[in-house]
Design a protein around this motif. Structure first.
Motif, short mmCIF file in Angstrom:
data_model
loop_
_atom_site.label_atom_id
_atom_site.label_comp_id
_atom_site.label_asym_id
_atom_site.label_seq_id
_atom_site.Cartn_x
_atom_site.Cartn_y
_atom_site.Cartn_z
N GLY A 43 -5.43 5.58 1.40
CA GLY A 43 -4.44 6.01 0.42
C GLY A 43 -4.27 7.52 0.31
N GLN A 44 -5.38 8.26 0.47
CA GLN A 44 -5.32 9.70 0.23
C GLN A 44 -5.41 10.56 1.50
OE1 GLN A 44 -8.07 11.00 -2.76
NE2 GLN A 44 -7.35 9.53 -4.31
N HIS A 45 -5.78 9.96 2.61
CA HIS A 45 -5.93 10.76 3.83
C HIS A 45 -4.97 10.35 4.94
CE1 HIS A 45 -9.56 12.85 2.41
NE2 HIS A 45 -9.92 11.69 1.89
N ILE A 46 -4.77 9.06 5.10
CA ILE A 46 -3.94 8.59 6.22
C ILE A 46 -2.47 8.46 5.83
CG2 ILE A 46 -3.56 6.70 7.83
CD1 ILE A 46 -6.52 6.19 7.90
N ILE A 47 -2.20 7.72 4.74
CA ILE A 47 -0.81 7.48 4.34
C ILE A 47 -0.04 8.78 4.12
CG2 ILE A 47 0.68 6.46 2.57
CD1 ILE A 47 -0.57 4.46 4.49
N PRO A 48 -0.61 9.82 3.48
CA PRO A 48 0.16 11.07 3.35
C PRO A 48 0.58 11.67 4.68
CG PRO A 48 -1.67 11.07 1.81
CD PRO A 48 -1.86 9.88 2.69
N HIS A 49 -0.15 11.41 5.75
CA HIS A 49 0.21 11.96 7.06
C HIS A 49 1.37 11.21 7.71
CE1 HIS A 49 -3.58 14.13 6.69
NE2 HIS A 49 -3.20 14.88 7.72
N VAL A 50 1.70 10.03 7.22
CA VAL A 50 2.82 9.27 7.78
C VAL A 50 3.99 9.23 6.81
CG1 VAL A 50 1.27 7.87 9.18
CG2 VAL A 50 1.94 7.05 6.92
N THR A 51 3.97 10.13 5.83
CA THR A 51 5.06 10.14 4.84
C THR A 51 6.42 10.37 5.49
OG1 THR A 51 3.53 10.97 3.15
CG2 THR A 51 5.87 11.21 2.72
N GLY A 52 6.46 11.26 6.47
CA GLY A 52 7.74 11.54 7.13
C GLY A 52 8.33 10.29 7.77
#
Length: 390
Positions: free
Chosen positions: A298-307
């Protein structure tokens, strides 16, 4: 003759720079979000798409409250009145023959001031005569298309073009105001788009993220479920849901169908991105520090695929709008008399030749809305692509 030699400059000597040079080399740091916004604003098509969507949203939300008509209000005396009318000038009075062979009188500003019905019909000559007051009679010759007006047996050629002031976009085959129905139709389409995006973001991101992060047999099973769901046609889902929920509205059936199957594309995109990112060093470092899997995801991986998530969600919105319009067009969507862009297009088929504007208006709204969201998606894709920001 004496010669002088100059010692070569040491190529390894440290460079010198003045305070002015340092000021010119200094560049303020720029965050990724700021670069993305700047890149998005540099695309005129994307900005135009945002403006169009905002205007259409305000038009759909605020417009019905300002309209003097409702979406289901019928006036059979004003059937299929076009936005621009060819009014016949008879001694300073303006008349228009409607599709149901009634005579409508206009004032000089294009307002509807009266309707004459119950004329004397001559089916052999295909003429209908009306008493318009003052001892004058007008005859509609409906042998020709469009019908023409006659007086004393002669066709009146004195006509003028007038804008339909009371019904800016005209009326449909039941005399309902097209502008008001278009507002409600856009409201339905935008609501479908909002629901589709919410479903994509919630179910698709969670399902795809878990599948890609866990991997192995769990990933294989979860992806086979996605394959099975995506192979069943959406129309079949809608029909089955309507059978199971007898008496429910068609809108609810479409919402449930989209919530059931529309997230699979988002899940595939997120799963592919997570499979790549989970191999990076910062994920391994978080595991070594004892961070839980849910926190890592939730805090490390998903933010990197926000685009990728934002771009995919935006690109799927036009597809959802088209699906709703198509379902309503074939009778599986919003039930009459509720207005929808699909139902408006379906209603216009009966009068396509005599009143083509009834089809062009909702079809044009669908095209504009889909183009606007596609332009926004293209702009977001380029703005959020790291290769575009180098």
């Amino acid at each position: 003759m004496t010669s002088t030699t100059t010692a070569p400059v040491d190529p390894w000597a440290p460079a010198t720079r003045t305070p002015r040079d340092a000021e010119q080399l200094r560049r303020p740091s720029e965050s990724f979000a700021r670069r993305a916004i700047t890149g998005f604003l540099r695309r005129p098509s994307a900005v135009t798409g945002v403006v169009v969507v905002i205007i259409m949203a305000l038009f759909a939300l605020i417009g019905p409250a300002l309209s003097p008509y409702s979406y289901d209000e019928q006036n059979l005396d004003h059937v299929s009145l076009p936005p621009v009318m060819q009014a016949t000038d008879v001694d300073g009075r303006f008349f228009v023959a409607t599709q149901n062979l009634t005579l409508v009188e206009l004032d000089g500003g294009g307002h509807l001031v009266g309707t004459f019905g119950g004329g004397e019909d001559d089916p052999v000559a295909k003429r209908m005569t009306f008493d318009v007051g003052g001892g004058e009679e007008l005859t509609i010759n409906y042998r020709v298309k469009p019908p023409t007006l006659m007086q004393d047996g002669k066709t009146i050629s004195n006509s003028t073009t007038m804008w339909n002031t009371d019904h800016v976009l005209g009326t449909d085959g039941l005399g309902r105001d097209m502008l008001t129905r278009l507002m409600f139709g856009l409201r339905i389409s935008l609501l479908i788009a909002l629901i589709a995006m919410a479903v994509n973001l919630v179910i698709g991101v969670i399902y795809g993220g878990i599948s890609g992060y866990i991997g192995g047999n769990v990933d294989a099973v979860m992806m086979r479920v996605v394959d099975i769901v995506s192979t069943i046609p959406l129309i079949l889902y809608v029909v089955l849901i309507q059978v199971l929920m007898a008496g429910s509205s068609g809108f609810l059936s479409i919402v449930i169908a989209l919530s059931t199957v529309y997230w699979v594309d988002m899940a595939r995109v997120v799963r592919g991105q997570v499979l790549t990112i989970r191999q990076r060093e910062f994920v391994a470092a978080a595991k070594i520090m004892g961070t839980s899997d849910a926190r890592i995801l939730g805090q490390h991986i998903i933010p990197h695929v926000t685009g990728s998530i934002v771009v995919t969600a935006t690109m799927l919105i036009p597809s959802a709008i088209f699906i709703e319009a198509f379902m309503s067009f074939i009778g599986l969507g919003v039930a009459p008399p509720m207005a929808s862009l699909g139902t408006m297009s379906n209603d216009a088929l009966a009068t396509l030749r005599s009143a083509p504007f009834q089809l062009f208006i909702p079809a044009g709204a669908i095209c504009i809305l889909m183009f606007a969201f596609n332009f926004i998606g293209d702009g977001l894709r380029d703005a959020l692509d790291p290769r575009q920001n180098r």
